[in-house]
Design a protein around this motif. Structure first.
Motif, PDB file in Angstrom:
ATOM      1  N   GLY A  50     -12.212  45.016  17.943  1.00  0.00           N
ATOM      2  CA  GLY A  50     -13.535  45.558  17.636  1.00  0.00           C
ATOM      3  C   GLY A  50     -13.709  46.969  18.166  1.00  0.00           C
ATOM      4  N   VAL A  51     -13.262  47.205  19.385  1.00  0.00           N
ATOM      5  CA  VAL A  51     -13.377  48.537  19.972  1.00  0.00           C
ATOM      6  C   VAL A  51     -12.519  49.529  19.202  1.00  0.00           C
ATOM      7  CG1 VAL A  51     -12.784  49.905  22.014  1.00  0.00           C
ATOM      8  CG2 VAL A  51     -14.021  47.763  22.281  1.00  0.00           C
ATOM      9  N   ARG A  56     -12.218  54.162  15.819  1.00  0.00           N
ATOM     10  CA  ARG A  56     -11.651  54.794  14.628  1.00  0.00           C
ATOM     11  C   ARG A  56     -12.768  55.338  13.725  1.00  0.00           C
ATOM     12  NH1 ARG A  56      -8.351  50.908  13.030  1.00  0.00           N
ATOM     13  NH2 ARG A  56      -6.661  51.766  14.250  1.00  0.00           N
ATOM     14  N   GLU A  57     -13.828  54.557  13.561  1.00  0.00           N
ATOM     15  CA  GLU A  57     -14.963  54.978  12.740  1.00  0.00           C
ATOM     16  C   GLU A  57     -15.638  56.214  13.332  1.00  0.00           C
ATOM     17  OE1 GLU A  57     -19.324  53.184  11.661  1.00  0.00           O
ATOM     18  OE2 GLU A  57     -17.635  51.784  11.648  1.00  0.00           O
ATOM     19  N   LEU A  58     -15.864  56.208  14.631  1.00  0.00           N
ATOM     20  CA  LEU A  58     -16.490  57.368  15.279  1.00  0.00           C
ATOM     21  C   LEU A  58     -15.595  58.604  15.207  1.00  0.00           C
ATOM     22  CD1 LEU A  58     -18.084  55.705  18.421  1.00  0.00           C
ATOM     23  CD2 LEU A  58     -19.284  56.697  16.471  1.00  0.00           C
ATOM     24  N   MET A  59     -14.304  58.421  15.391  1.00  0.00           N
ATOM     25  CA  MET A  59     -13.375  59.561  15.297  1.00  0.00           C
ATOM     26  C   MET A  59     -13.368  60.127  13.875  1.00  0.00           C
ATOM     27  SD  MET A  59     -12.314  60.223  18.280  1.00  0.00           S
ATOM     28  CE  MET A  59     -11.042  61.392  17.895  1.00  0.00           C
ATOM     29  N   ASP A  60     -13.428  59.248  12.877  1.00  0.00           N
ATOM     30  CA  ASP A  60     -13.495  59.710  11.479  1.00  0.00           C
ATOM     31  C   ASP A  60     -14.766  60.525  11.245  1.00  0.00           C
ATOM     32  OD1 ASP A  60     -11.086  58.509  10.915  1.00  0.00           O
ATOM     33  OD2 ASP A  60     -11.980  56.733   9.967  1.00  0.00           O
ATOM     34  N   GLU A  61     -15.891  60.051  11.806  1.00  0.00           N
ATOM     35  CA  GLU A  61     -17.151  60.777  11.660  1.00  0.00           C
ATOM     36  C   GLU A  61     -17.080  62.137  12.347  1.00  0.00           C
ATOM     37  OE1 GLU A  61     -20.385  58.374  13.020  1.00  0.00           O
ATOM     38  OE2 GLU A  61     -20.095  56.867  11.454  1.00  0.00           O
ATOM     39  N   ILE A  72     -19.315  65.448  22.805  1.00  0.00           N
ATOM     40  CA  ILE A  72     -19.054  64.052  22.427  1.00  0.00           C
ATOM     41  C   ILE A  72     -17.654  63.924  21.852  1.00  0.00           C
ATOM     42  CG2 ILE A  72     -19.716  62.195  20.851  1.00  0.00           C
ATOM     43  CD1 ILE A  72     -22.609  63.073  21.188  1.00  0.00           C
ATOM     44  N   GLU A  73     -17.232  64.892  21.072  1.00  0.00           N
ATOM     45  CA  GLU A  73     -15.901  64.850  20.480  1.00  0.00           C
ATOM     46  C   GLU A  73     -14.830  64.815  21.562  1.00  0.00           C
ATOM     47  OE1 GLU A  73     -13.150  67.305  17.285  1.00  0.00           O
ATOM     48  OE2 GLU A  73     -15.185  67.987  17.714  1.00  0.00           O
ATOM     49  N   GLN A  74     -14.942  65.668  22.576  1.00  0.00           N
ATOM     50  CA  GLN A  74     -13.960  65.683  23.665  1.00  0.00           C
ATOM     51  C   GLN A  74     -13.964  64.363  24.430  1.00  0.00           C
ATOM     52  OE1 GLN A  74     -11.852  68.130  22.730  1.00  0.00           O
ATOM     53  NE2 GLN A  74     -11.526  68.266  24.921  1.00  0.00           N
ATOM     54  N   MET A  75     -15.153  63.853  24.699  1.00  0.00           N
ATOM     55  CA  MET A  75     -15.264  62.592  25.419  1.00  0.00           C
ATOM     56  C   MET A  75     -14.674  61.437  24.604  1.00  0.00           C
ATOM     57  SD  MET A  75     -19.037  63.133  27.053  1.00  0.00           S
ATOM     58  CE  MET A  75     -19.103  61.639  28.000  1.00  0.00           C
ATOM     59  N   MET A  76     -14.912  61.435  23.305  1.00  0.00           N
ATOM     60  CA  MET A  76     -14.382  60.382  22.434  1.00  0.00           C
ATOM     61  C   MET A  76     -12.858  60.462  22.358  1.00  0.00           C
ATOM     62  SD  MET A  76     -16.836  58.500  21.513  1.00  0.00           S
ATOM     63  CE  MET A  76     -16.108  57.612  20.160  1.00  0.00           C
ATOM     64  N   ILE A  77     -12.331  61.656  22.307  1.00  0.00           N
ATOM     65  CA  ILE A  77     -10.868  61.810  22.248  1.00  0.00           C
ATOM     66  C   ILE A  77     -10.257  61.265  23.540  1.00  0.00           C
ATOM     67  CG2 ILE A  77      -9.014  63.519  22.300  1.00  0.00           C
ATOM     68  CD1 ILE A  77     -10.750  65.185  20.311  1.00  0.00           C
ATOM     69  N   ARG A  78     -10.838  61.624  24.677  1.00  0.00           N
ATOM     70  CA  ARG A  78     -10.313  61.111  25.956  1.00  0.00           C
ATOM     71  C   ARG A  78     -10.437  59.585  26.041  1.00  0.00           C
ATOM     72  NH1 ARG A  78     -13.371  63.831  30.390  1.00  0.00           N
ATOM     73  NH2 ARG A  78     -14.501  64.918  28.793  1.00  0.00           N
ATOM     74  N   LEU A  79     -11.565  59.069  25.586  1.00  0.00           N
ATOM     75  CA  LEU A  79     -11.772  57.616  25.623  1.00  0.00           C
ATOM     76  C   LEU A  79     -10.798  56.903  24.707  1.00  0.00           C
ATOM     77  CD1 LEU A  79     -13.375  55.197  26.613  1.00  0.00           C
ATOM     78  CD2 LEU A  79     -15.025  55.633  24.783  1.00  0.00           C
TER      79      LEU A  79
END
Length: 83
Positions: A50-51, A56-61, A72-79
């Motif tokens: 699920g995560v 993947r959906e958030l990274m696509d957005e 947010i993009e940098q934080m999402m990439i690190r996460l």
């Protein structure tokens, strides 16, 4: 372990007594533990899947420009790398 300064006068340490209790409990409840561990593994797998899907959906957005925030993009990439 049993320790003794004399041949017929042994004693157990608290740590040894707890280890024996733990082993006895595992022997008695081994089937229950196996069932619990199986459920935990299944829940962990479902959560990870699920995560992964959400990430993947958030990274696509982020990549498509729907969600625009460099922080947010940098934080999402690190996460996503850590997951």
């Amino acid at each position: 372990m049993v320790y003794s300064a004399k041949d017929n006068d042994g004693y157990l340490t608290e740590k040894s007594i707890e280890a024996m209790r733990s082993e006895l409990a595992h022997d008695i409840f081994r089937q229950d533990f196996a069932h619990i561990y199986e459920e935990q593994n299944l829940a962990h797998t479902e959560l990870k899947t699920g995560v992964t899907d959400v990430m993947r959906e958030l990274m696509d957005e982020l990549q498509s420009g729907i969600l625009a925030s460099p922080e947010i993009e940098q934080m999402m990439i690190r996460l996503s790398e850590r997951l």
